[in-house]
Design an enzyme around this catalytic site. Structure first.
Site, PDB file in Angstrom:
ATOM      1  N   TYR A  11     -86.124  48.099 -40.200  1.00 52.28           N
ATOM      2  CA  TYR A  11     -85.186  47.485 -41.147  1.00 52.28           C
ATOM      3  C   TYR A  11     -85.948  47.002 -42.387  1.00 52.28           C
ATOM      4  O   TYR A  11     -85.531  47.238 -43.523  1.00 52.28           O
ATOM      5  CB  TYR A  11     -84.447  46.317 -40.477  1.00 52.28           C
ATOM      6  CG  TYR A  11     -83.350  45.741 -41.330  1.00 52.28           C
ATOM      7  CD1 TYR A  11     -82.047  46.199 -41.223  1.00 52.28           C
ATOM      8  CD2 TYR A  11     -83.618  44.736 -42.256  1.00 52.28           C
ATOM      9  CE1 TYR A  11     -81.028  45.680 -42.020  1.00 52.28           C
ATOM     10  CE2 TYR A  11     -82.608  44.214 -43.049  1.00 52.28           C
ATOM     11  CZ  TYR A  11     -81.316  44.693 -42.934  1.00 52.28           C
ATOM     12  OH  TYR A  11     -80.322  44.180 -43.733  1.00 52.28           O
ATOM     13  N   HIS A  16     -85.754  48.554 -46.429  1.00 56.10           N
ATOM     14  CA  HIS A  16     -85.389  47.735 -47.581  1.00 56.10           C
ATOM     15  C   HIS A  16     -86.528  47.627 -48.595  1.00 56.10           C
ATOM     16  O   HIS A  16     -86.275  47.403 -49.781  1.00 56.10           O
ATOM     17  CB  HIS A  16     -84.896  46.360 -47.127  1.00 56.10           C
ATOM     18  CG  HIS A  16     -83.489  46.411 -46.649  1.00 56.10           C
ATOM     19  ND1 HIS A  16     -83.158  46.851 -45.372  1.00 56.10           N
ATOM     20  CD2 HIS A  16     -82.322  46.129 -47.267  1.00 56.10           C
ATOM     21  CE1 HIS A  16     -81.843  46.827 -45.241  1.00 56.10           C
ATOM     22  NE2 HIS A  16     -81.308  46.390 -46.381  1.00 56.10           N
ATOM     23  N   TYR A  46     -79.907  38.934 -54.483  1.00 58.84           N
ATOM     24  CA  TYR A  46     -79.540  39.370 -53.140  1.00 58.84           C
ATOM     25  C   TYR A  46     -80.783  39.255 -52.271  1.00 58.84           C
ATOM     26  O   TYR A  46     -81.802  39.861 -52.574  1.00 58.84           O
ATOM     27  CB  TYR A  46     -79.063  40.823 -53.186  1.00 58.84           C
ATOM     28  CG  TYR A  46     -78.282  41.327 -51.981  1.00 58.84           C
ATOM     29  CD1 TYR A  46     -78.396  40.755 -50.725  1.00 58.84           C
ATOM     30  CD2 TYR A  46     -77.442  42.417 -52.113  1.00 58.84           C
ATOM     31  CE1 TYR A  46     -77.672  41.240 -49.641  1.00 58.84           C
ATOM     32  CE2 TYR A  46     -76.717  42.916 -51.043  1.00 58.84           C
ATOM     33  CZ  TYR A  46     -76.843  42.327 -49.805  1.00 58.84           C
ATOM     34  OH  TYR A  46     -76.131  42.814 -48.737  1.00 58.84           O
ATOM     35  N   TRP A  50     -75.575  54.741 -47.589  1.00 58.01           N
ATOM     36  CA  TRP A  50     -76.525  53.725 -47.134  1.00 58.01           C
ATOM     37  C   TRP A  50     -76.128  53.209 -45.746  1.00 58.01           C
ATOM     38  O   TRP A  50     -76.966  53.050 -44.867  1.00 58.01           O
ATOM     39  CB  TRP A  50     -76.615  52.577 -48.146  1.00 58.01           C
ATOM     40  CG  TRP A  50     -77.579  51.511 -47.735  1.00 58.01           C
ATOM     41  CD1 TRP A  50     -77.279  50.307 -47.169  1.00 58.01           C
ATOM     42  CD2 TRP A  50     -79.006  51.548 -47.824  1.00 58.01           C
ATOM     43  NE1 TRP A  50     -78.430  49.593 -46.908  1.00 58.01           N
ATOM     44  CE2 TRP A  50     -79.506  50.332 -47.307  1.00 58.01           C
ATOM     45  CE3 TRP A  50     -79.913  52.490 -48.303  1.00 58.01           C
ATOM     46  CZ2 TRP A  50     -80.863  50.040 -47.244  1.00 58.01           C
ATOM     47  CZ3 TRP A  50     -81.266  52.196 -48.242  1.00 58.01           C
ATOM     48  CH2 TRP A  50     -81.727  50.987 -47.718  1.00 58.01           C
ATOM     49  N   TRP A  51     -74.843  52.942 -45.555  1.00 60.65           N
ATOM     50  CA  TRP A  51     -74.370  52.486 -44.240  1.00 60.65           C
ATOM     51  C   TRP A  51     -74.726  53.506 -43.161  1.00 60.65           C
ATOM     52  O   TRP A  51     -75.176  53.137 -42.082  1.00 60.65           O
ATOM     53  CB  TRP A  51     -72.870  52.267 -44.254  1.00 60.65           C
ATOM     54  CG  TRP A  51     -72.397  51.041 -44.962  1.00 60.65           C
ATOM     55  CD1 TRP A  51     -73.142  50.001 -45.433  1.00 60.65           C
ATOM     56  CD2 TRP A  51     -71.043  50.730 -45.267  1.00 60.65           C
ATOM     57  NE1 TRP A  51     -72.331  49.065 -46.021  1.00 60.65           N
ATOM     58  CE2 TRP A  51     -71.038  49.488 -45.930  1.00 60.65           C
ATOM     59  CE3 TRP A  51     -69.831  51.390 -45.055  1.00 60.65           C
ATOM     60  CZ2 TRP A  51     -69.862  48.883 -46.376  1.00 60.65           C
ATOM     61  CZ3 TRP A  51     -68.664  50.785 -45.498  1.00 60.65           C
ATOM     62  CH2 TRP A  51     -68.688  49.545 -46.150  1.00 60.65           C
TER      63      TRP A  51
END
Length: 105
Positions: free
Chosen positions: A18, A22, A41, A76-77
């Site tokens: 993860y 990112h 963000y 992206w999901w």
């Protein structure tokens, strides 16, 4: 400006993946977020529970609401679905958090 916070969950054996995904955020995805009014963000991990805490500031709620329906966001999901808890459409399962306190200089 709107402040938003929510929780998600990454699979316990996928913390590193993860993080890496990112760190290599697709430039097109970053552009999409900025185009839809994202000012700030951040995502934080509670390693014990595998819960992710996300905080963002957006210019406008209606612009932010449009992100989910974009082709890039759905791509992206799909990319992230194997490493975190998701809904049937591969969107992350999220729990919105209510702001209880805020201070700014």
């Amino acid at each position: 400006m709107v402040r938003k916070a929510f929780k998600m969950k990454v699979y316990p054996d996928q913390h590193g993946e993860y993080y890496q995904r990112h760190q290599k955020l697709w430039p097109e995805m970053e552009h999409l977020l900025r185009e839809h009014g994202v000012l700030k963000y951040g995502i934080f991990l509670d390693e014990q529970s595998s819960e992710l805490f996300a905080y963002l500031e957006v210019e406008d709620q209606s612009k932010w609401d449009q992100v989910a329906s974009t082709e890039m966001n759905q791509k992206w999901w799909d990319y992230m679905a194997p490493i975190m808890e998701t809904n049937p459409d591969n969107s992350p399962i999220t729990q919105e958090l209510s702001e209880m306190f805020y201070i700014e200089k």
